[in-house]
Design an enzyme around this catalytic site. Sequence first.
Site, mmCIF file in Angstrom:
data_model
loop_
_atom_site.group_PDB
_atom_site.id
_atom_site.type_symbol
_atom_site.label_atom_id
_atom_site.label_comp_id
_atom_site.label_asym_id
_atom_site.label_seq_id
_atom_site.Cartn_x
_atom_site.Cartn_y
_atom_site.Cartn_z
ATOM 1 N N ARG A 101 -22.585 38.683 -6.845
ATOM 2 C CA ARG A 101 -22.206 40.127 -5.266
ATOM 3 C C ARG A 101 -21.684 40.891 -6.023
ATOM 4 O O ARG A 101 -20.740 40.510 -7.182
ATOM 5 C CB ARG A 101 -21.093 39.051 -4.489
ATOM 6 C CG ARG A 101 -21.631 38.323 -3.478
ATOM 7 C CD ARG A 101 -22.456 39.094 -2.233
ATOM 8 N NE ARG A 101 -23.015 38.568 -1.477
ATOM 9 C CZ ARG A 101 -24.148 37.602 -1.687
ATOM 10 N NH1 ARG A 101 -24.683 37.443 -2.310
ATOM 11 N NH2 ARG A 101 -24.830 36.986 -0.530
ATOM 12 N N GLU A 131 -23.290 48.095 -2.551
ATOM 13 C CA GLU A 131 -25.040 48.240 -2.497
ATOM 14 C C GLU A 131 -25.164 48.469 -0.417
ATOM 15 O O GLU A 131 -24.418 48.079 0.412
ATOM 16 C CB GLU A 131 -25.450 46.771 -2.319
ATOM 17 C CG GLU A 131 -25.046 45.922 -3.918
ATOM 18 C CD GLU A 131 -25.999 45.420 -3.396
ATOM 19 O OE1 GLU A 131 -26.862 44.539 -2.802
ATOM 20 O OE2 GLU A 131 -25.783 44.157 -4.470
ATOM 21 N N HIS A 169 -31.079 43.524 -6.521
ATOM 22 C CA HIS A 169 -30.381 42.538 -5.324
ATOM 23 C C HIS A 169 -31.880 41.705 -5.434
ATOM 24 O O HIS A 169 -32.082 41.157 -4.279
ATOM 25 C CB HIS A 169 -29.811 43.214 -4.111
ATOM 26 C CG HIS A 169 -28.323 41.961 -4.058
ATOM 27 N ND1 HIS A 169 -27.511 42.067 -3.006
ATOM 28 C CD2 HIS A 169 -29.486 40.230 -3.725
ATOM 29 C CE1 HIS A 169 -26.971 40.375 -2.884
ATOM 30 N NE2 HIS A 169 -28.262 39.607 -3.632
HETATM 31 C C1 DGY Z 1 -27.973 35.022 -1.530
HETATM 32 O O1 DGY Z 1 -28.779 33.729 -0.496
HETATM 33 O O2 DGY Z 1 -26.761 35.459 -1.486
HETATM 34 C C2 DGY Z 1 -28.609 35.824 -1.975
HETATM 35 O O3 DGY Z 1 -27.459 37.097 -2.859
HETATM 36 C C3 DGY Z 1 -29.146 36.908 -1.038
HETATM 37 O O4 DGY Z 1 -30.654 37.518 -1.632
#
Ligand code: DGY
Length: 321
Positions: free
Chosen positions: A238, A267, A285
């Site tokens: 993240r 983002e 992402h």
């Molecule tokens: C998640 O599942 O948290 C991913 O980052 C989505 O793309």
Amino acid sequence: MKPKILVTREVFDEVLEYLSQFFQVASNQSDIPFDSETLASKLSDKQGAVITLTDRIDAALLTRCPNLKAVCNIAVGYNNIDLEACTKAKVMATNTPGVLDDTTGDFAWALILATARRLTEAEAYLRNGQWDGWKLKQFLGLDVHHAMLGIFGLGRIGQVVARRAIGFEMNVIYHDVRRAASEIEQACRASFVNKDELLAKADIVTIHVPYSSATHHLIGKQELERMKPSAILINASRGGVVDDAALIAALHSGTIAGAGLDVFENEPKFNPGFLPLKNVVLAPHIASSSRATRLRMAMLAAQNVVAALTGKTPPNLLNPF
Ligand code: DGY
């Protein structure tokens, strides 16, 4: 009368067909993310929502949605949802664990290999017409085989990444808030170390932790300075786990050799300081984005909302109450 739900972003037709058996479905197939005002107004008469990480669910929104019973994220990460506020409002929140581990782990490997071997930099050089022939010292990279892989977070995705490392005959060390069970360590051939040791020893540092206040800027200036100058950093977890400004400075000054990033602070805006840097591989992402996996994620979110609104416990309930 079927309950009303909102699907906040574009999903696959089969997901909408499945949901339509149970609900009156309003869906945002135009895929332009709703701002918070529009989201609150569209959700104000809905009992359920299939949402994504671009939708912020917080107390302010929930007070405007008196009928809402469930918000079902199409993602394993759920830092877009204020769980405490959901619990107070008696709204079930769910995520999609388990169905994206392999695909996301594969992509972490795509970033590891592309960054270590400077693939995107070399491709740009070729595409720009700069290649004038083979040279012994051209695009010298970092060997991945037999290198030391340092994993932050040996959860489901971290374990996938570690198991893939066996094929590259790597040494694997990891750090996590809790040490993993010995069966997991054995299957991953991974040894537990503290944070500083991981940073100092790893040739490749890869991050697989969820975002929270505890992991905010887990990697910042100090941590980057502890890494080897020849090392690379990979983040497919993240944005916000890495301090992007500090990383840009470290990539610029040569504090570390390179980075491969699928996620960013703020983002979809991201720090423009990354753009002129040749030693960073950038992706928007997409780590979980294979067709099969994104379909599984959306279907699982759909199954969660169906369970929540038909009196069952959703399989991936995050806030039991
Ligand atoms: C998640 O599942 O948290 C991913 O980052 C989505 O793309």
